[in-house]
Every structure is written in C-alpha cells, then in structure tokens.
Motif scaffolding. Structure first.
Motif, PDB file in Angstrom:
ATOM      1  N   TRP A  11       3.699  10.742  -2.744  1.00 18.17           N
ATOM      2  CA  TRP A  11       2.504  11.592  -2.763  1.00 18.17           C
ATOM      3  C   TRP A  11       2.794  13.002  -2.259  1.00 18.17           C
ATOM      4  CZ3 TRP A  11       1.196  13.849   1.775  1.00 18.17           C
ATOM      5  CH2 TRP A  11       1.605  13.215   2.960  1.00 18.17           C
ATOM      6  N   TRP A  12       3.842  13.140  -1.488  1.00 19.89           N
ATOM      7  CA  TRP A  12       4.174  14.423  -0.882  1.00 19.89           C
ATOM      8  C   TRP A  12       4.926  15.345  -1.821  1.00 19.89           C
ATOM      9  CZ3 TRP A  12       5.702   9.625   0.746  1.00 19.89           C
ATOM     10  CH2 TRP A  12       6.989   9.225   0.411  1.00 19.89           C
ATOM     11  N   ASP A  68       6.704   4.922   8.474  1.00 19.33           N
ATOM     12  CA  ASP A  68       6.644   3.603   7.846  1.00 19.33           C
ATOM     13  C   ASP A  68       7.557   2.628   8.585  1.00 19.33           C
ATOM     14  OD1 ASP A  68       4.900   4.643   5.980  1.00 19.33           O
ATOM     15  OD2 ASP A  68       6.324   4.563   4.293  1.00 19.33           O
ATOM     16  N   VAL A 126       7.394  10.591   6.584  1.00 21.45           N
ATOM     17  CA  VAL A 126       6.658   9.422   6.087  1.00 21.45           C
ATOM     18  C   VAL A 126       7.529   8.177   6.200  1.00 21.45           C
ATOM     19  CG1 VAL A 126       5.671   8.348   4.024  1.00 21.45           C
ATOM     20  CG2 VAL A 126       5.128  10.724   4.564  1.00 21.45           C
ATOM     21  N   ALA A 171       0.830  -1.213   0.000  1.00 20.48           N
ATOM     22  CA  ALA A 171       0.000   0.000   0.000  1.00 20.48           C
ATOM     23  C   ALA A 171       0.861   1.258   0.000  1.00 20.48           C
ATOM     24  CB  ALA A 171      -0.942  -0.009   1.191  1.00 20.48           C
ATOM     25  N   THR A 172       1.910   1.262   0.809  1.00 14.95           N
ATOM     26  CA  THR A 172       2.753   2.461   0.860  1.00 14.95           C
ATOM     27  C   THR A 172       3.571   2.614  -0.413  1.00 14.95           C
ATOM     28  OG1 THR A 172       4.471   1.264   2.095  1.00 14.95           O
ATOM     29  CG2 THR A 172       2.891   2.549   3.382  1.00 14.95           C
ATOM     30  N   ASP A 173       3.984   1.486  -1.013  1.00 19.24           N
ATOM     31  CA  ASP A 173       4.721   1.580  -2.279  1.00 19.24           C
ATOM     32  C   ASP A 173       3.858   2.223  -3.360  1.00 19.24           C
ATOM     33  OD1 ASP A 173       6.915   0.406  -1.107  1.00 19.24           O
ATOM     34  OD2 ASP A 173       6.634  -1.559  -2.058  1.00 19.24           O
ATOM     35  N   ALA A 174       2.579   1.875  -3.360  1.00 24.00           N
ATOM     36  CA  ALA A 174       1.666   2.417  -4.376  1.00 24.00           C
ATOM     37  C   ALA A 174       1.484   3.929  -4.215  1.00 24.00           C
ATOM     38  CB  ALA A 174       0.313   1.716  -4.280  1.00 24.00           C
ATOM     39  N   ALA A 175       1.618   4.416  -2.994  1.00 23.00           N
ATOM     40  CA  ALA A 175       1.402   5.848  -2.751  1.00 23.00           C
ATOM     41  C   ALA A 175       2.707   6.614  -2.579  1.00 23.00           C
ATOM     42  CB  ALA A 175       0.538   6.016  -1.498  1.00 23.00           C
ATOM     43  N   TYR A 176       3.829   5.937  -2.771  1.00 21.32           N
ATOM     44  CA  TYR A 176       5.121   6.578  -2.544  1.00 21.32           C
ATOM     45  C   TYR A 176       5.257   7.853  -3.379  1.00 21.32           C
ATOM     46  CZ  TYR A 176      10.060   7.186  -1.671  1.00 21.32           C
ATOM     47  OH  TYR A 176      11.265   7.706  -1.269  1.00 21.32           O
TER      48      TYR A 176
END
Length: 115
Positions: free
Chosen positions: A42-43, A64, A60, A35-40
C-alpha cells in the motif's frame, strides 16, 4: 501445620480452557497475516524514486514482525501456564493419592495402621 486443599478434578477439567487461549493467539496471527498480505504494498513501490515507499516498506515489515513475535510470545506464555497448572495439579494429587492408599491399606489390614 499448614493445611491446603484443591479440587484436582475441577483444575483438570478447566485446564483445557487455557489451551483454547493458545489456539486463539495462533488464530490471531493467521488472521493478521491474511490481512497484511491483502494490503501489502500500500505504501508504493520500493526502490524507485518513491521516498515514501522506501521509508515505509521497512517500517511496515518491522512492525509486522514485532506483532507476530508478540502473538507467538503470548501463545507460548499461555502454553507455559497450562503446563504449570497441569504439573501443580499432579503435585497436589500425588500426596492425596498416597494418603488414600494408606487409608485403604489400613482399613483392609487393621494391624498395619499407624498409631
């Protein structure tokens, strides 16, 4: 004199349920990483003039890492409980087995019975 009893079979039959908890914790870590890889990112893009990205990126990654560490600790704690329960079952089972061996020996050789 202290008396205690335990159903060793029941303990050993249910102990594998604890191992399922280890798998669940490990599965949560994998799901979290996906999930975090998919949103990496975003900032924004760090290193540019993007103050928000420069501030949020390290935060972040730190959060994590904290969550991954917590999930690993949970997995290790459940494994330790399983190991403890298994060891205690063995510790309980040994005197029971010794007593049964003594009873069986006494019944097969009545002259050896303790009085």
């Amino acid at each position: 004199m202290t008396n205690y009893s335990a159903d060793i079979g029941e303990i050993l039959r249910n102990a594998p349920n604890l191992i399922k908890g280890v798998g669940i914790a490990e599965g949560l870590a994998k799901t979290f990483n996906l999930a975090t890889d998919a949103a990496y990112g975003w900032w924004g893009t760090e290193g540019d003039m993007d103050d928000f990205a420069n501030e949020m990126g390290p935060q972040v990654r730190e959060e994590d890492q904290k969550l991954e560490s917590a999930l690993l600790a949970l997995s290790q704690a459940v494994q330790a409980v399983y190991d403890s329960v298994s060891a205690q079952a063995t510790d309980i089972q040994k005197p029971q087995n010794d007593a049964l061996d003594s009873i069986n020996q006494a019944s097969s050789d009545p002259g050896s019975a303790r009085r």
